[in-house]
Design an enzyme around this catalytic site. Sequence first.
Site, PDB file in Angstrom:
ATOM      1  N   SER A 213      -4.942 -36.961   1.845  1.00 35.84           N
ATOM      2  CA  SER A 213      -4.747 -38.410   1.775  1.00 35.84           C
ATOM      3  C   SER A 213      -4.748 -39.002   3.173  1.00 35.84           C
ATOM      4  CB  SER A 213      -3.448 -38.726   1.029  1.00 35.84           C
ATOM      5  OG  SER A 213      -3.390 -40.089   0.702  1.00 35.84           O
ATOM      6  N   ASN A 214      -4.305 -40.248   3.323  1.00 36.18           N
ATOM      7  CA  ASN A 214      -4.251 -40.874   4.647  1.00 36.18           C
ATOM      8  C   ASN A 214      -3.004 -41.739   4.764  1.00 36.18           C
ATOM      9  OD1 ASN A 214      -4.832 -43.546   3.611  1.00 36.18           O
ATOM     10  ND2 ASN A 214      -6.896 -42.752   3.244  1.00 36.18           N
TER      11      ASN A 214
END
Length: 409
Positions: A213-214
């Site tokens: 993810s980020n």
Amino acid sequence: MSHQGIFGGKRIVLGVTGGIAAYKAATVCSRLVQAGALVDVVMTEAAQKFISQLTFQALTHRPIYTDMFHIPGGENIPHIVLADSADLLLIAPATANTIGKVANGLADNLLSAIALATPAPKLMAPAMETDMWRHPATQRNVATLKGWGIEFIGPAAGRLASGAMGEGRLVEPDEIVAAAQMILARQGDLAGRTVVVTAGGTREAIDPVRFVSNHSSGKMGYAVAEAARDRGAQVTLITLANLPAPFGMAVVRVDSAQEMLDAVLTATDQATALIMAAAVADFRPLTVAEQKIKKRGDTEGLVLELVRNPDILAEVAARKATGTGPEITVGFAAETHDLLANAQEKLKRKRLDLIVANDVTATDAGFAVDTNRVTLLGTDGSIEETPLMTKREVAETILDRVARFLMDS
Ligand code: CTP
């Protein structure tokens, strides 16, 4: 539109009637004042037995109206002045008695007189014992008022002042404020428009317990979605499954970029605008392990093979080219270098109408913080730089452009 938010400069007459829930009207009043509304409180005689005028006076810094025939500050006739100037008449709590008076056209106190005299939209939040609420007289009165376009929020079910459980509780102040907001929003410049907003990152599964993810917090997208709602749009917010749902919009929960793509294509089928604030992962693991990946004895490392995700904006643009999909698409460009050049290139490549560029290396803008500083680049070659503002203010600036675009097109 003012960047103060929906309540900025709006005149709200808050009618408080005599029930134990009257104390909660103080919270409603405080929230409205903090949001920038001019609140004129009108109390019935019974309300003053439960809560003092002083409470509301301290919250609003304005005179409190209680009497048809007493004119604070020697102004004009209060029920006429208040009735004419109101943007909204909110009665919270609304007792069975006041509901009954208004439904029957009685005007024997200041509040019921205003209710009869004002052309402003009206919202009532009833609170009473269950038997009073369910009584055919109350139900008939509520039906009459609804028939005239008066809106109701609640009552909720739960514990009542008598100790009994049942329907009749005043809904929570935040919900009352949100409902008031929705009514005011109908006068906004996006009224009747359908706006799809994406927010937050995506999660690309590695195995049943892990993902790639980020850092996107979703704050910018949420601010856009809330601002669009407050300007009258019907909003669909497409966002990561673990973020809370804002009031008054459809929320579609997704995890992966592929799920986001499906949700965006479905939602934009009938939409006016798409605002892609989500930080979509460009890559996902080639395969998702069916079971948790275990480290085996002496393995030193693990190689994850990644493949490209679909470009959601590109797919929407392709549809737009065939005459379907939204009238306007807005993208974001979060960059660490060559901000303008990269944003220009994305504007073109993704066939956007507007791109919102921001430098994510700044500590006071971008990811996770409440402020942002952006540059808006339009297809017309325009470049508009904003100062450091709250994300809500940035959202309003973006929507100013969207509203202008829709007006011109
Ligand atoms: N976007 C999208 N689908 C993707 C990736 C991005 O729709 N698979 C959207 C984002 O929501 C954003 C815009 O495209 O509105 C730009 O995103 P960004 O990640 O900056 O652009 P990329 O195309 O991924 O370009 P790069 O990786 O070269 O920066």
